[in-house]
Write a protein that holds these residues in place. Sequence first.
Motif, PDB file in Angstrom:
ATOM      1  N   LEU A  53      93.524  30.717 105.314  1.00 31.68           N
ATOM      2  CA  LEU A  53      93.669  30.620 106.764  1.00 31.68           C
ATOM      3  C   LEU A  53      94.116  29.225 107.190  1.00 31.68           C
ATOM      4  CD1 LEU A  53      90.512  32.622 107.895  1.00 31.68           C
ATOM      5  CD2 LEU A  53      92.889  33.358 108.047  1.00 31.68           C
ATOM      6  N   GLY A  54      93.648  28.206 106.474  1.00 32.50           N
ATOM      7  CA  GLY A  54      94.045  26.836 106.785  1.00 32.50           C
ATOM      8  C   GLY A  54      93.073  26.163 107.739  1.00 32.50           C
ATOM      9  N   ALA A 113      89.550  25.414 112.535  1.00 32.23           N
ATOM     10  CA  ALA A 113      89.162  24.491 113.606  1.00 32.23           C
ATOM     11  C   ALA A 113      89.364  25.134 114.975  1.00 32.23           C
ATOM     12  CB  ALA A 113      89.965  23.198 113.504  1.00 32.23           C
ATOM     13  N   ALA A 114      90.430  25.914 115.120  1.00 31.70           N
ATOM     14  CA  ALA A 114      90.689  26.601 116.393  1.00 31.70           C
ATOM     15  C   ALA A 114      89.580  27.595 116.706  1.00 31.70           C
ATOM     16  CB  ALA A 114      92.036  27.313 116.335  1.00 31.70           C
ATOM     17  N   MET A 115      89.139  28.320 115.670  1.00 36.86           N
ATOM     18  CA  MET A 115      88.041  29.268 115.864  1.00 36.86           C
ATOM     19  C   MET A 115      86.769  28.547 116.296  1.00 36.86           C
ATOM     20  SD  MET A 115      85.091  30.567 114.228  1.00 36.86           S
ATOM     21  CE  MET A 115      85.290  30.253 112.483  1.00 36.86           C
ATOM     22  N   THR A 153      91.269  19.084 118.688  1.00 43.96           N
ATOM     23  CA  THR A 153      92.235  18.063 118.262  1.00 43.96           C
ATOM     24  C   THR A 153      92.837  18.425 116.920  1.00 43.96           C
ATOM     25  OG1 THR A 153      91.033  16.344 119.459  1.00 43.96           O
ATOM     26  CG2 THR A 153      92.521  15.617 117.716  1.00 43.96           C
ATOM     27  N   THR A 154      91.980  18.840 115.967  1.00 45.87           N
ATOM     28  CA  THR A 154      92.466  19.254 114.643  1.00 45.87           C
ATOM     29  C   THR A 154      93.360  20.479 114.755  1.00 45.87           C
ATOM     30  OG1 THR A 154      90.462  18.414 113.583  1.00 45.87           O
ATOM     31  CG2 THR A 154      91.764  20.007 112.338  1.00 45.87           C
ATOM     32  N   THR A 182     100.688  26.244 118.045  1.00 40.21           N
ATOM     33  CA  THR A 182     100.750  27.370 118.989  1.00 40.21           C
ATOM     34  C   THR A 182      99.868  28.520 118.517  1.00 40.21           C
ATOM     35  OG1 THR A 182     103.023  26.772 119.564  1.00 40.21           O
ATOM     36  CG2 THR A 182     102.263  28.968 120.194  1.00 40.21           C
ATOM     37  N   VAL A 183      99.949  28.835 117.222  1.00 37.29           N
ATOM     38  CA  VAL A 183      99.100  29.890 116.653  1.00 37.29           C
ATOM     39  C   VAL A 183      97.636  29.506 116.802  1.00 37.29           C
ATOM     40  CG1 VAL A 183      98.471  31.126 114.544  1.00 37.29           C
ATOM     41  CG2 VAL A 183     100.874  30.621 115.024  1.00 37.29           C
ATOM     42  N   ALA A 184      97.323  28.239 116.546  1.00 35.82           N
ATOM     43  CA  ALA A 184      95.948  27.760 116.679  1.00 35.82           C
ATOM     44  C   ALA A 184      95.476  27.855 118.130  1.00 35.82           C
ATOM     45  CB  ALA A 184      95.845  26.321 116.188  1.00 35.82           C
ATOM     46  N   GLY A 185      96.376  27.570 119.080  1.00 34.84           N
ATOM     47  CA  GLY A 185      96.022  27.671 120.485  1.00 34.84           C
ATOM     48  C   GLY A 185      95.662  29.092 120.876  1.00 34.84           C
TER      49      GLY A 185
END
Length: 357
Positions: free
Chosen positions: A101-102, A107-109, A313-314, A322-325
Amino acid sequence: MHWLADLLAAIGVVLNGIPQGIMAMSLGFAVFPTAFSFGLVGLINGVASSVAPVSFQAESLALVGHLGHDLRERSSIIFLGASLMFVIGLTGTLPLIVHSLGNQLMAAMMAGVGLMLAKIALQMAHEQPQFGWLSIGLAGVTYLISKDLVWTIAVSVIGTSCYAATTHYRVALPEHVTTRKLQFVRPQFSFKILRGALSLACLNIGANLSYGLITGQMTGQHPNPVNLNLLTSSQALADLGTSLLGGAPVETIISATASAPEPVIAGILMMLIMMLILLLGWLPKLGKVVPSTAIAGFLFILGTIVIFPENATTALHGSLSTVAGVTLVVTALVDPFAGLMTGALLKFGLPLIGLGL
């Protein structure tokens, strides 16, 4: 005098966990069977010389309370989620999942979970405004002055509880919460419980990775002494048993015991002290006079100031911002599983059809 420093560190972590234990009772969890979770992980940590203890964790409690309607649903979510985490820990697939997942999506989750905690805190304040808003105000001022979560939770919970005492506040806890007996809670299965279990597992993957490694770093030992697979397996094994008895989940925490002279001993001491408090029935006595919304301030600071900024931030700096957002927003609005799955589908699916974000 190493033993005294170990004991003081253990007591500090216990004091931090007590308000979250009260939160567990407010969600209907029985604290007596939860004592055995602390004993089991304490035993495993002693045999394996692990520095990472477990305790009541506000994030998992808030998530389970949000996803489950009653004790049976919540216990079923914990049981199924713990089953998934036990398999992950036993097979050693946690590093593989995180690598696939990376760090950005993980971090986004976690950042989305931070916003979810803040939302839950505000809902609690809306339900009991005289206590909830006071707790949030005290927590905000204390954290701005001290920058310390232990002081934040102590001042906000104690201050709110003292005010509640002036109003002659009392709450009648259900008998199954306070009784020192073991009662079987039969799991049930539904799509809602499966979603809840997957969400809890996603949260625990992120928490084990971040909180577990941070605890290991606090020891100052290199390489990091925390075995993530052992931590995941022992935590899941503890939750498997207590969930069948209506007990509360115990999860990975960032523990100050790791900075003690003997971090393994300090962590075991902390869990043994917490086990004793639960076995003797002291926590329910506190729970009758401490409003459940006294924890709202801690949840709000934990979500908005501690968890969200660093993880956001990470997540938002890199090739997958964008995917993380999207992952962050879906997690905050729905749940961690929906957030991670949305992120994974975008990360791996869009390149297959020649698109990118």
